[in-house]
Design an enzyme around this catalytic site. Structure first.
Site, short mmCIF file in Angstrom:
data_model
loop_
_atom_site.label_atom_id
_atom_site.label_comp_id
_atom_site.label_asym_id
_atom_site.label_seq_id
_atom_site.Cartn_x
_atom_site.Cartn_y
_atom_site.Cartn_z
N HIS A 54 -9.74 56.45 -34.28
CA HIS A 54 -9.85 57.59 -33.20
C HIS A 54 -8.82 58.61 -33.75
O HIS A 54 -8.05 58.35 -34.13
CB HIS A 54 -9.01 57.73 -31.72
CG HIS A 54 -10.01 56.86 -30.90
ND1 HIS A 54 -9.94 56.61 -29.41
CD2 HIS A 54 -10.84 56.04 -31.10
CE1 HIS A 54 -10.87 55.99 -29.36
NE2 HIS A 54 -11.80 55.73 -30.70
N GLU A 56 -5.98 59.84 -33.13
CA GLU A 56 -4.73 59.82 -32.41
C GLU A 56 -3.64 58.83 -33.10
O GLU A 56 -2.79 57.80 -34.17
CB GLU A 56 -4.48 59.52 -31.55
CG GLU A 56 -4.35 60.62 -29.64
CD GLU A 56 -5.77 61.62 -29.62
OE1 GLU A 56 -6.27 61.60 -28.98
OE2 GLU A 56 -7.14 59.97 -30.15
N CYS A 83 -6.93 58.43 -25.24
CA CYS A 83 -7.60 57.30 -24.28
C CYS A 83 -6.43 55.91 -24.21
O CYS A 83 -5.44 55.90 -24.33
CB CYS A 83 -9.11 56.75 -25.33
SG CYS A 83 -8.23 55.91 -26.39
N CYS A 86 -4.64 55.25 -27.47
CA CYS A 86 -4.56 55.76 -28.08
C CYS A 86 -2.78 55.69 -27.08
O CYS A 86 -1.73 56.05 -27.85
CB CYS A 86 -4.94 56.99 -28.33
SG CYS A 86 -6.22 56.57 -29.69
#
Length: 153
Positions: A54, A56, A83, A86
């Site tokens: 992801h 992040e 999410c 993260c």
């Protein structure tokens, strides 16, 4: 000094570049002292599927190791509400502030923040959580990401 919109625009640039490469349109930058110190494009799909890439997480992985002692002073700007994975990583590593561009009503972690154990409390708060800062630009990115993600599973 550069403001939140400036840094979120940098994350949006990353999201669009990520989308052009075949990934989800999500981007993140980490800022310290008014400077971008790390950035991360979403690389979930390309070069090959990997659930941990992801934006992040990519940005966190790119923070220079000699700056981690200042994590509470860092801000993560991301185009999409983080999410749970993260958010959890930013909490564990004590990032001081998160600014996001669009809500993720399906996978975002805002609803869990009030329920976290005291362990994650930093000076009387979890961390500063600001958003959605720019839904006009980031909601369409979320919609494209959600549509693309739904076709994967």
């Amino acid at each position: 000094m550069k403001d939140d919109h400036y840094f979120l625009d940098k994350a949006i640039e990353m999201a669009l570049a990520s989308e052009r490469k075949g990934n989800l349109p999500v981007g993140a930058v980490i800022v310290l002292d008014g400077q971008i110190i790390a950035e991360g494009p979403n690389e979930l799909l390309v070069p090959e599927f990997h659930p941990g890439r992801h934006a992040e997480m990519q940005a966190l992985g790119n923070v220079p190791s000699n700056l981690w002692h200042r994590a509470k002073e860092m801000t993560c700007y991301t185009t999409l509400e983080p999410c749970v994975m993260c958010c959890g990583s930013m909490l564990l590593h004590r990032i001081g502030r998160v600014v996001f561009g669009a809500f993720d009503p399906v996978g975002g972690s805002k609803s869990i923040l009030p329920h976290l154990p005291e362990y994650y409390d930093i000076d009387g708060r979890v961390f500063d959580w600001t958003g959605p800062l720019n839904p006009e630009k980031c909601d369409p990115l979320y919609e494209r990401a959600a549509k693309r993600f739904d076709t994967l599973f």
